[in-house]
Enzyme design. Structure first.
Site, PDB file in Angstrom:
ATOM      1  N   ASP A 231       0.836  -1.198   0.000  1.00  0.00           N
ATOM      2  CA  ASP A 231       0.000   0.000   0.000  1.00  0.00           C
ATOM      3  C   ASP A 231       0.875   1.254   0.000  1.00  0.00           C
ATOM      4  O   ASP A 231       1.522   1.571   1.001  1.00  0.00           O
ATOM      5  CB  ASP A 231      -0.906  -0.008   1.237  1.00  0.00           C
ATOM      6  CG  ASP A 231      -1.948   1.103   1.201  1.00  0.00           C
ATOM      7  OD1 ASP A 231      -1.822   2.011   0.366  1.00  0.00           O
ATOM      8  OD2 ASP A 231      -2.890   1.042   2.013  1.00  0.00           O
ATOM      9  N   ASP A 274      -6.991   2.352   6.095  1.00  0.00           N
ATOM     10  CA  ASP A 274      -7.469   0.978   6.279  1.00  0.00           C
ATOM     11  C   ASP A 274      -8.872   0.962   6.878  1.00  0.00           C
ATOM     12  O   ASP A 274      -9.673   0.061   6.594  1.00  0.00           O
ATOM     13  CB  ASP A 274      -6.556   0.201   7.239  1.00  0.00           C
ATOM     14  CG  ASP A 274      -5.178  -0.069   6.677  1.00  0.00           C
ATOM     15  OD1 ASP A 274      -5.003   0.000   5.444  1.00  0.00           O
ATOM     16  OD2 ASP A 274      -4.266  -0.343   7.479  1.00  0.00           O
ATOM     17  N   ASP A 289     -10.896  -7.951   8.638  1.00  0.00           N
ATOM     18  CA  ASP A 289     -11.195  -7.219   7.418  1.00  0.00           C
ATOM     19  C   ASP A 289     -12.084  -6.020   7.782  1.00  0.00           C
ATOM     20  O   ASP A 289     -13.083  -6.177   8.480  1.00  0.00           O
ATOM     21  CB  ASP A 289     -11.945  -8.145   6.451  1.00  0.00           C
ATOM     22  CG  ASP A 289     -12.140  -7.528   5.070  1.00  0.00           C
ATOM     23  OD1 ASP A 289     -12.533  -6.342   4.998  1.00  0.00           O
ATOM     24  OD2 ASP A 289     -11.930  -8.235   4.078  1.00  0.00           O
TER      25      ASP A 289
END
Length: 306
Positions: A231, A274, A289
């Site tokens: 990322d 995130d 997640d």
């Protein structure tokens, strides 16, 4: 003896097949996120609803809808004061509430205080407010930039970027980085908290009231910064995290500053992007997640009758 061997063989087969079964078989009920009132998502600074098919809440809204939720993504100025953003959000909330009665507001980053503004001025429209990685007590990053020699350059570049984001996403709003920064400083946040105190902790790192004026309050946030080597945004957040010294943060917001109402969790191994499943779903493989966190919260709202 042969019977025992058969039993062991069957047990091994089940053990080896279980992970595969878990991979393709989803046990989440189809109405898991079917809340009474719709979920309304409010983006943060430099935010948008969607740009060239990429949503700010990357995959979150679709995942919530898949399991029964009515979800609306809103758009407010990418850069402006909390109150200006709140005023831009208000007519959108009014339109949705006119159909459904009330809404469950979920705001990320500056979207958290923006949602709180609606709860302050029109509590009759709001069933709950949830903040995700929001700097309710301000951010050292904003404190560092606001009023510094670098502010003028930051404002020029920031307003240009905010204007481009707004143009591509079709928002139609003017951009004001300086007002946005001030709202997110310690001083600006304290002023807003005096205006809208409901749900704010009265201690340095505690919980706030879980409810007021018939509205439930929730929050969660992260304390990860460098969470996924693939990322590219991690490098930027790694740089901004230096403003926090040794205090835990997500790159832009401190652990205690994200507290509001009932704290679901304040230390997910997630950085600021995130928390909304950005960039493009790249997050830590060793943490829940982000989409699952949102689904769990929608189920929490459902079970609370919201």
């Amino acid at each position: 003896m042969k019977s025992w061997i058969k039993v062991m063989a069957l047990a091994c087969a089940v053990a080896w097949s279980a992970p595969a079964a878990a991979w393709w078989w989803n046990s989440t009920p189809s109405n898991y996120t079917d809340t009474r009132y719709p979920i309304v998502l409010v983006h943060g600074m430099f935010g948008f609803d969607s740009i060239v098919g990429v949503d700010y809440w990357y995959g979150v809204a679709e995942d919530l809808r898949k399991y029964g939720a009515d979800v609306f993504t809103t758009q407010v100025p990418a850069l402006d004061s909390t109150i200006a953003r709140g005023e831009a959000l208000l007519p959108q909330v009014q339109a949705i509430a006119a159909v459904y009665g009330k809404v469950n507001l979920v705001g990320h980053s500056h979207g958290g205080p923006t949602a709180r503004y609606i709860a302050r001025v029109r509590p009759d429209l709001v069933a709950s407010v949830t903040s995700v990685g929001s700097p309710h007590k301000g951010s050292p990053v904003a404190d560092l930039i606001y009023g510094s020699p670098a502010e003028s350059l930051a404002a020029s570049l920031g307003n240009a970027l905010g204007g481009l984001i707004d143009l591509i996403s079709g928002g139609g709003y003017n951009q004001d980085l300086r007002s946005s920064l001030y709202s997110l400083t310690s001083e600006g946040s304290a002023e807003f908290n005096n205006f809208a105190p409901a749900g704010m902790p009265t201690t340095s790192c505690g919980e706030g009231a879980h409810a007021a004026n018939g509205i439930r309050f929730y929050s969660w946030g992260g304390t990860g910064v460098l969470t996924n080597i693939l990322d590219p945004s991690d490098a930027l957040l790694g740089t901004t995290s230096l403003a926090f010294g040794f205090s835990q943060n997500d790159g832009l917001v401190g652990r205690c500053s994200n507290h509001f109402g009932k704290v679901i969790r304040d230390n997910y191994f997630m950085n600021h992007l995130d928390e909304v499943n950005q960039a493009l779903g790249l997050h830590s493989l060793f943490e829940t997640d982000p989409k699952t966190v949102f689904k769990q919260h929608a189920n929490r709202l459902k079970n609370a009758g919201l």
